[in-house]
Write a protein that holds these residues in place. Structure first.
Motif, PDB file in Angstrom:
ATOM      1  N   GLN A 123       0.861  -1.267  -0.046  1.00  0.00           N
ATOM      2  CA  GLN A 123      -0.664   0.167   0.207  1.00  0.00           C
ATOM      3  C   GLN A 123       0.803   1.193  -0.222  1.00  0.00           C
ATOM      4  O   GLN A 123       1.921   1.055   0.439  1.00  0.00           O
ATOM      5  CB  GLN A 123      -1.101   0.566   1.514  1.00  0.00           C
ATOM      6  CG  GLN A 123      -1.835  -1.107   1.418  1.00  0.00           C
ATOM      7  CD  GLN A 123      -3.009  -1.058   2.754  1.00  0.00           C
ATOM      8  OE1 GLN A 123      -2.589  -0.129   4.058  1.00  0.00           O
ATOM      9  NE2 GLN A 123      -3.402  -2.060   2.545  1.00  0.00           N
ATOM     10  N   PRO A 125       0.974   5.208   1.877  1.00  0.00           N
ATOM     11  CA  PRO A 125       0.325   5.995   3.457  1.00  0.00           C
ATOM     12  C   PRO A 125      -0.930   6.797   2.027  1.00  0.00           C
ATOM     13  O   PRO A 125      -0.402   7.576   1.061  1.00  0.00           O
ATOM     14  CB  PRO A 125       1.426   6.159   3.480  1.00  0.00           C
ATOM     15  CG  PRO A 125       2.553   6.690   2.160  1.00  0.00           C
ATOM     16  CD  PRO A 125       2.735   5.820   1.563  1.00  0.00           C
ATOM     17  N   ASN A 126      -1.777   7.468   3.208  1.00  0.00           N
ATOM     18  CA  ASN A 126      -2.657   7.923   2.640  1.00  0.00           C
ATOM     19  C   ASN A 126      -2.476   9.363   3.357  1.00  0.00           C
ATOM     20  O   ASN A 126      -2.481   9.576   3.969  1.00  0.00           O
ATOM     21  CB  ASN A 126      -4.260   7.622   3.486  1.00  0.00           C
ATOM     22  CG  ASN A 126      -5.510   8.201   2.606  1.00  0.00           C
ATOM     23  OD1 ASN A 126      -5.454   9.064   1.740  1.00  0.00           O
ATOM     24  ND2 ASN A 126      -6.784   8.251   3.351  1.00  0.00           N
ATOM     25  N   ASN A 143      -3.457   8.690   7.034  1.00  0.00           N
ATOM     26  CA  ASN A 143      -4.417   7.737   7.366  1.00  0.00           C
ATOM     27  C   ASN A 143      -5.465   7.752   7.402  1.00  0.00           C
ATOM     28  O   ASN A 143      -5.800   7.302   8.954  1.00  0.00           O
ATOM     29  CB  ASN A 143      -3.634   6.967   8.129  1.00  0.00           C
ATOM     30  CG  ASN A 143      -2.151   6.177   7.269  1.00  0.00           C
ATOM     31  OD1 ASN A 143      -2.077   5.700   5.890  1.00  0.00           O
ATOM     32  ND2 ASN A 143      -1.361   5.276   7.794  1.00  0.00           N
ATOM     33  N   TRP A 184       6.701   2.249   4.892  1.00  0.00           N
ATOM     34  CA  TRP A 184       6.993   4.019   4.972  1.00  0.00           C
ATOM     35  C   TRP A 184       7.006   4.781   6.204  1.00  0.00           C
ATOM     36  O   TRP A 184       6.336   4.531   7.170  1.00  0.00           O
ATOM     37  CB  TRP A 184       5.603   4.710   3.960  1.00  0.00           C
ATOM     38  CG  TRP A 184       4.998   4.125   2.680  1.00  0.00           C
ATOM     39  CD1 TRP A 184       4.193   2.926   1.927  1.00  0.00           C
ATOM     40  CD2 TRP A 184       5.953   4.512   1.523  1.00  0.00           C
ATOM     41  NE1 TRP A 184       4.599   2.831   0.997  1.00  0.00           N
ATOM     42  CE2 TRP A 184       4.846   3.849   0.771  1.00  0.00           C
ATOM     43  CE3 TRP A 184       6.616   6.229   1.072  1.00  0.00           C
ATOM     44  CZ2 TRP A 184       5.485   3.987  -1.180  1.00  0.00           C
ATOM     45  CZ3 TRP A 184       7.286   6.181  -0.334  1.00  0.00           C
ATOM     46  CH2 TRP A 184       6.322   5.494  -1.561  1.00  0.00           C
ATOM     47  N   THR A 197       5.045   4.858   9.574  1.00  0.00           N
ATOM     48  CA  THR A 197       3.311   5.099   9.378  1.00  0.00           C
ATOM     49  C   THR A 197       2.799   3.877   9.661  1.00  0.00           C
ATOM     50  O   THR A 197       1.127   3.842   9.663  1.00  0.00           O
ATOM     51  CB  THR A 197       3.406   5.457   7.667  1.00  0.00           C
ATOM     52  OG1 THR A 197       3.606   4.729   6.678  1.00  0.00           O
ATOM     53  CG2 THR A 197       4.123   6.494   7.357  1.00  0.00           C
ATOM     54  N   THR A 199       2.630   1.632   7.651  1.00  0.00           N
ATOM     55  CA  THR A 199       2.655   1.032   6.064  1.00  0.00           C
ATOM     56  C   THR A 199       3.509  -0.266   5.477  1.00  0.00           C
ATOM     57  O   THR A 199       4.674   1.258   4.983  1.00  0.00           O
ATOM     58  CB  THR A 199       1.774   1.907   5.171  1.00  0.00           C
ATOM     59  OG1 THR A 199       0.969   2.376   5.783  1.00  0.00           O
ATOM     60  CG2 THR A 199       0.605   1.654   3.744  1.00  0.00           C
ATOM     61  N   SER A 200       3.235  -0.741   4.537  1.00  0.00           N
ATOM     62  CA  SER A 200       3.845  -2.082   3.533  1.00  0.00           C
ATOM     63  C   SER A 200       4.675  -0.862   2.426  1.00  0.00           C
ATOM     64  O   SER A 200       3.279  -0.948   2.374  1.00  0.00           O
ATOM     65  CB  SER A 200       3.815  -3.192   4.326  1.00  0.00           C
ATOM     66  OG  SER A 200       4.973  -3.886   3.057  1.00  0.00           O
TER      67      SER A 200
END
Length: 243
Positions: A123, A125-126, A143, A184, A197, A199-200
């Protein structure tokens, strides 16, 4: 990223040499890792470009700026404003799912090996910007949560106006990178410190994530006189300059 490249290449080289005989050609594995690291470096650059572009877009929107021209190429859009710096917005690509894990080999003494687990999707990061309904300023979100500094203060995206003759302050632009562990990380102080974050950047037993979750998408409405910039937390309509 150069440090990450060295760590990854050294790790895989050591593993391959230790696991295979000297007559085995392990150069293909090293080359494949080099390609992967190069891709991740490119992805980090794209994400940071999008973050900077989003900051400029929101600042232009908040200040009442207008779009003067848009040029599209194979990679995305070059957008020019009347008073703000031009920005580049990448086209998005669909991400790929992680590959399924392989079945374990049959164990000794009649015990069956365990089935491999499904690979997880990699993914991004949002990262978005959202307006505070109380003070009217725009702040970064990560996120779905407000992005804050080490003291818990929210990070403002659009600049602050000066008071009583003081100079105004520019908004802060976060930066991202990928750690040696493939996670990330984000910095809000120009790269001095970094925070995870969670997030991978690479799917478990799968392929690296593609730039599916682009931070900004562009919709041009020439007939209606505006350009719409769509993010995960909302959209911004910036007027087109009329002749």
């Amino acid at each position: 990223m150069k440090t990450i490249r060295k760590i990854l290449l050294l790790a895989v080289t050591t593993t391959i040499i230790g696991a295979q005989s000297s007559c085995t050609d392990y150069q293909d594995e090293i080359d494949a890792l080099d390609v992967r690291v190069t891709y991740l470096e490119s992805l980090v650059q794209k994400v940071n470009t999008q973050i900077e572009s989003l900051k400029t877009i929101v600042s232009a929107y908040a200040s009442g700026d207008v779009v003067t021209s848009i040029t599209e190429n194979s990679e995305g859009y070059i957008i020019n404003f009347m008073n703000s710096d031009p920005v580049f917005v990448h086209h998005g690509k669909d991400g790929k799912d992680g590959k399924d894990g392989k079945d374990g080999a049959d164990g000794k003494d009649g015990k069956d090996g365990k089935d491999g687990k499904d690979g997880k999707d990699a993914q991004m990061p949002n990262i978005t910007i959202e307006q505070d309904p109380i003070d009217g300023c725009y702040y970064w979100k990560l996120n779905g949560e407000w992005l804050t500094d080490p003291y818990g203060v929210r990070i403002q995206a659009n600049g602050k106006d000066g008071k009583d003759g003081e100079d105004g302050k520019d908004g802060i632009t976060p930066q991202v990178r990928i750690s040696p562990d493939g996670i990330w990380e984000v910095s809000t102080d120009g790269g001095v410190t970094w925070q995870s974050t969670g997030t991978s950047a690479a799917g478990k037993d799968g392929k690296d994530g593609q730039d599916a979750n682009v931070i900004v998408r562009v919709i041009t409405n020439w007939n209606e006189g505006y350009v719409e910039f769509i993010t995960a937390s909302g959209s911004f309509r910036v007027p087109l300059k009329t002749s």
